[in-house]
Write a protein that holds these residues in place. Structure first.
Motif, PDB file in Angstrom:
ATOM      1  N   LEU A 239       0.850  -1.196   0.000  1.00 41.01           N
ATOM      2  CA  LEU A 239       0.000   0.000   0.000  1.00 41.01           C
ATOM      3  C   LEU A 239       0.885   1.244   0.000  1.00 41.01           C
ATOM      4  O   LEU A 239       1.726   1.414   0.889  1.00 41.01           O
ATOM      5  N   LEU A 240       0.691   2.116  -0.993  1.00 43.06           N
ATOM      6  CA  LEU A 240       1.500   3.337  -1.111  1.00 43.06           C
ATOM      7  C   LEU A 240       0.568   4.544  -1.105  1.00 43.06           C
ATOM      8  O   LEU A 240      -0.338   4.636  -1.928  1.00 43.06           O
ATOM      9  N   ASP A 241       0.797   5.486  -0.190  1.00 43.50           N
ATOM     10  CA  ASP A 241      -0.039   6.680  -0.089  1.00 43.50           C
ATOM     11  C   ASP A 241       0.771   7.901  -0.526  1.00 43.50           C
ATOM     12  O   ASP A 241       1.667   8.349   0.192  1.00 43.50           O
ATOM     13  N   GLU A 242       0.456   8.429  -1.698  1.00 44.45           N
ATOM     14  CA  GLU A 242       1.157   9.579  -2.286  1.00 44.45           C
ATOM     15  C   GLU A 242       2.681   9.397  -2.180  1.00 44.45           C
ATOM     16  O   GLU A 242       3.389  10.239  -1.613  1.00 44.45           O
ATOM     17  N   PRO A 243       3.216   8.314  -2.730  1.00 43.52           N
ATOM     18  CA  PRO A 243       4.637   7.999  -2.506  1.00 43.52           C
ATOM     19  C   PRO A 243       5.606   8.974  -3.168  1.00 43.52           C
ATOM     20  O   PRO A 243       6.762   9.050  -2.752  1.00 43.52           O
ATOM     21  N   THR A 244       5.171   9.726  -4.193  1.00 46.60           N
ATOM     22  CA  THR A 244       6.112  10.603  -4.904  1.00 46.60           C
ATOM     23  C   THR A 244       6.102  12.046  -4.399  1.00 46.60           C
ATOM     24  O   THR A 244       6.802  12.878  -4.949  1.00 46.60           O
ATOM     25  N   ASN A 245       5.309  12.326  -3.357  1.00 44.53           N
ATOM     26  CA  ASN A 245       5.139  13.716  -2.931  1.00 44.53           C
ATOM     27  C   ASN A 245       6.444  14.468  -2.703  1.00 44.53           C
ATOM     28  O   ASN A 245       6.591  15.609  -3.106  1.00 44.53           O
ATOM     29  N   ASN A 246       7.397  13.845  -2.011  1.00 44.42           N
ATOM     30  CA  ASN A 246       8.624  14.555  -1.649  1.00 44.42           C
ATOM     31  C   ASN A 246       9.843  14.016  -2.386  1.00 44.42           C
ATOM     32  O   ASN A 246      10.971  14.218  -1.949  1.00 44.42           O
ATOM     33  N   LEU A 247       9.596  13.371  -3.520  1.00 44.16           N
ATOM     34  CA  LEU A 247      10.699  12.794  -4.280  1.00 44.16           C
ATOM     35  C   LEU A 247      11.083  13.685  -5.447  1.00 44.16           C
ATOM     36  O   LEU A 247      10.216  14.229  -6.138  1.00 44.16           O
ATOM     37  N   ASP A 248      12.396  13.827  -5.678  1.00 41.27           N
ATOM     38  CA  ASP A 248      12.848  14.587  -6.838  1.00 41.27           C
ATOM     39  C   ASP A 248      12.759  13.711  -8.092  1.00 41.27           C
ATOM     40  O   ASP A 248      12.317  12.561  -8.045  1.00 41.27           O
ATOM     41  N   LEU A 249      13.179  14.284  -9.232  1.00 42.96           N
ATOM     42  CA  LEU A 249      13.035  13.569 -10.496  1.00 42.96           C
ATOM     43  C   LEU A 249      13.803  12.258 -10.508  1.00 42.96           C
ATOM     44  O   LEU A 249      13.333  11.247 -11.047  1.00 42.96           O
ATOM     45  N   TYR A 250      15.007  12.251  -9.914  1.00 43.52           N
ATOM     46  CA  TYR A 250      15.799  11.016  -9.862  1.00 43.52           C
ATOM     47  C   TYR A 250      15.033   9.941  -9.087  1.00 43.52           C
ATOM     48  O   TYR A 250      14.861   8.811  -9.546  1.00 43.52           O
ATOM     49  N   ALA A 251      14.595  10.323  -7.883  1.00 47.31           N
ATOM     50  CA  ALA A 251      13.955   9.356  -6.997  1.00 47.31           C
ATOM     51  C   ALA A 251      12.630   8.861  -7.577  1.00 47.31           C
ATOM     52  O   ALA A 251      12.275   7.687  -7.419  1.00 47.31           O
ATOM     53  N   ARG A 252      11.896   9.742  -8.241  1.00 47.65           N
ATOM     54  CA  ARG A 252      10.626   9.322  -8.833  1.00 47.65           C
ATOM     55  C   ARG A 252      10.838   8.231  -9.879  1.00 47.65           C
ATOM     56  O   ARG A 252      10.091   7.255  -9.942  1.00 47.65           O
ATOM     57  N   ARG A 253      11.860   8.411 -10.714  1.00 50.84           N
ATOM     58  CA  ARG A 253      12.108   7.404 -11.748  1.00 50.84           C
ATOM     59  C   ARG A 253      12.427   6.053 -11.114  1.00 50.84           C
ATOM     60  O   ARG A 253      12.002   5.006 -11.610  1.00 50.84           O
ATOM     61  N   ARG A 254      13.146   6.061 -10.009  1.00 52.98           N
ATOM     62  CA  ARG A 254      13.490   4.806  -9.348  1.00 52.98           C
ATOM     63  C   ARG A 254      12.257   4.161  -8.722  1.00 52.98           C
ATOM     64  O   ARG A 254      12.092   2.940  -8.745  1.00 52.98           O
ATOM     65  N   LEU A 255      11.369   4.985  -8.164  1.00 57.34           N
ATOM     66  CA  LEU A 255      10.129   4.443  -7.617  1.00 57.34           C
ATOM     67  C   LEU A 255       9.257   3.868  -8.734  1.00 57.34           C
ATOM     68  O   LEU A 255       8.644   2.808  -8.578  1.00 57.34           O
ATOM     69  N   TYR A 256       9.205   4.579  -9.881  1.00 52.12           N
ATOM     70  CA  TYR A 256       8.427   4.063 -11.011  1.00 52.12           C
ATOM     71  C   TYR A 256       8.930   2.679 -11.420  1.00 52.12           C
ATOM     72  O   TYR A 256       8.135   1.775 -11.707  1.00 52.12           O
ATOM     73  N   ASP A 257      10.253   2.523 -11.458  1.00 51.90           N
ATOM     74  CA  ASP A 257      10.820   1.225 -11.832  1.00 51.90           C
ATOM     75  C   ASP A 257      10.428   0.142 -10.832  1.00 51.90           C
ATOM     76  O   ASP A 257      10.150  -1.003 -11.212  1.00 51.90           O
TER      77      ASP A 257
END
Length: 548
Positions: A167-185
């Motif tokens: 369960l992920l609740d707004e997981p990208t809120n405080n992530l920069d572009l680098y971190a978002r791409r890693r979460l997407y993967d």
């Protein structure tokens, strides 16, 4: 447990907050394997639902059943800053046991702790590397990490634990572009059940289905966010057609009811005339009058019932059309002419040692996207331009009135109403004038009298934006710091529509690439250790595939 067996079931689930505010009443939900995007308006209960599924909240009635263990990443993550990375990952005990065995301590308890997980350190380090946390050694404390790194660290702990349900609740809120791409993967590679609450379009394009939570019920749509929006557009077009058909039927039934009243009135006049002239025996005329009255009653009831049915169908048709009002405003006083100098930076060193060497200026109604890693100094730069922080050295000169929307949205006084808050920024405006302008921001009637402290996150952002844009003098440079955090998809659309009417210079710090692309950005600026420089958005760090 195999992925095919994992699922979540909510049966007759009810939940209310201690103040009596009801969130769910006999709520039903069933989620199977795959990636589910849970969307809905701010305040509809998305985060509450995840907390109920995770066991953090207890329903007042009904039950939540899950097959398989649960991993939960909350929206507002708080980690003990004294914890080591290996403790957050849940591998500290196994690391200690491995170290003891390697040192020659062969007690059975150490082998029992390790079990079959002899490569736990290698797996933990590999996972940290995949999420961009290769520099976060297992012995470091979380106090040494940024907020975005802590989110990724908690995600790494969940992935390492391999729960059946994530369960992920707004997981990208405080992530920069680098971190978002890693979460997407990480999301792309997930197997089993995954439910994410998010307004992040790129993340929602990676799900298998959309669950739309509205009015306490979930409607399912197969496919990603784009497929959902296409299906919803078709539904809404059909719903609007049904409204038009129902409106026409109501008009027809009203005409027929009116015609019925005219017909009955004629009959009454004719019957009275027959009675007055006494052309037939009194008993016969009395029977005819009674029969006519009964017939007239049935006739009137029939047409009244038809009208009631038509109005009920109209009500149902209207309910099927979503009320997603857009902000519609005109802001001519914010206009900046092309070539006009808006601000100038010259050899600036910001607080915390961040440097912007050389000269940089902004002219005319440019729309600037400010991007960079977490901790690069974007917020510090905006606060300096807004006059909240003085530069440590150099010149930061703003030539026009400025409005600054901070991440924490603390511009409003929680104890004052919206009308009173706007009056603080526009002391020369009348109360009626303020109300008229607030209505354009969807705060109509008594909504404008609500205390700022009672607003939801999306409402608060809208109210803060209203206060800034309706200020006197009107801001000709508007700066926004991560404005889409915690906004639902409808809120993002409303924010975009409001900014379309803004004619001044705009600077937006955000990691939300689809949102930035929707603003008509004319200039992209990257802030990093080298300073502030123009960059091609297609070459932004994190915009392409991420290397491990």
């Amino acid at each position: 447990m195999p992925a095919s067996a994992t699922h979540i079931t909510c049966s007759s689930l009810s939940f209310a907050w201690p103040d009596g505010s009801e969130v769910f009443d006999s709520f039903q939900l069933s989620v199977g394997p795959g990636r589910t995007g849970l969307i809905g308006l701010n305040g509809c209960g998305k985060s509450t639902l995840l907390r109920l599924i995770a066991g953090e909240l207890t329903p007042s009635s009904g039950r939540v059943a899950t097959v398989g263990d649960i991993g939960y990443l909350p929206q507002n993550l708080v980690l003990d800053t004294t914890l080591r990375v290996d403790q957050v990952l849940g591998v500290a005990a196994k690391r200690a046991a491995l170290a003891a065995i390697e040192a020659g301590d062969v007690r059975e308890e150490h082998f029992a702790t390790v079990g079959d997980d002899w490569d736990v350190e290698e797996r933990a380090r590999a996972l940290l590397g995949q999420l961009g946390l290769g520099g976060a050694g297992l012995g470091r404390t979380t106090g040494e990490l940024s907020g975005g790194e802590c989110v990724l660290l908690r995600l790494a702990a969940l992935l390492l634990a391999r729960p059946a349900v994530l369960l992920l609740d707004e997981p990208t809120n405080n992530l920069d572009l680098y971190a978002r791409r890693r979460l997407y993967d990480a999301v792309d590679a997930w197997t089993g059940v995954l439910v994410t609450v998010s307004h992040d379009r790129e993340l929602l394009e990676r799900v298998d289905r959309i669950a739309d939570l509205r009015d306490g019920e979930v409607t399912w749509y197969g496919g990603s966010l784009s497929a959902y929006e296409e299906a919803l557009a078709v539904e809404q077009e059909a719903a609007e057609r049904m409204v038009r058909v129902a409106e026409a039927d109501v008009r027809r039934q009203k005409r027929e009811l009116a015609d019925a009243h005219v017909t009955l009135a004629r009959r009454r006049r004719y019957g009275q005339k027959m009675w007055d002239t006494k052309r037939e025996p009194k008993a016969v005329m009395g029977q005819r009058r009674q029969t006519a009255q009964e017939s007239a009653g049935r006739y009137r009831i029939m047409h009244t019932a038809r009208l009631a049915d038509a109005e009920e169908r109209l009500g149902e048709a209207v309910d099927a059309v979503r009320d997603d009002e857009a902000i519609r405003i005109e802001l001519p006083h914010t206009k900046v002419h092309p070539g006009s100098e808006v601000l100038l930076l010259r050899d600036v060193r910001l607080a915390h040692g961040i440097r912007v060497p050389g000269e940089w200026d902004l002219r005319g109604p440019e729309r600037v996207a400010l991007v960079g890693r977490n901790g690069a100094g974007k917020t510090t730069l905006l606060r300096t331009l807004a006059g909240e922080l003085a530069p440590a050295s150099g010149e930061a000169d703003t030539r026009v009135p400025v409005g600054f929307l901070p991440q924490r949205l603390d511009v409003l006084d929680d104890g004052l109403s919206l009308v009173e808050n706007v009056a603080r920024f526009a002391p020369g405006a009348t109360a009626n004038g303020i109300r008229a302008r607030l209505a354009h921001f969807l705060f109509k009637g008594t909504r404008a009298d609500r205390a700022a402290g009672t607003l939801s996150g999306g409402e608060r952002l809208r109210a803060t934006l209203a206060a800034l844009l309706l200020a006197e003098p009107a801001p000709r440079l508007l700066m926004l710091d991560e404005p889409t955090n915690s906004l639902d998809l409808s809120g993002v659309r409303r924010l975009t529509s409001a900014l379309e009417a803004y004619e001044g210079a705009l600077v937006v710090a955000s990691h939300d690439m689809p949102f930035l692309m929707s603003l008509g950005i004319t200039r992209w600026l990257l802030l990093d250790e080298e300073g502030l420089r123009d960059v091609d958005p297609g070459r932004l760090p994190g915009a392409g595939p991420v290397e491990a």
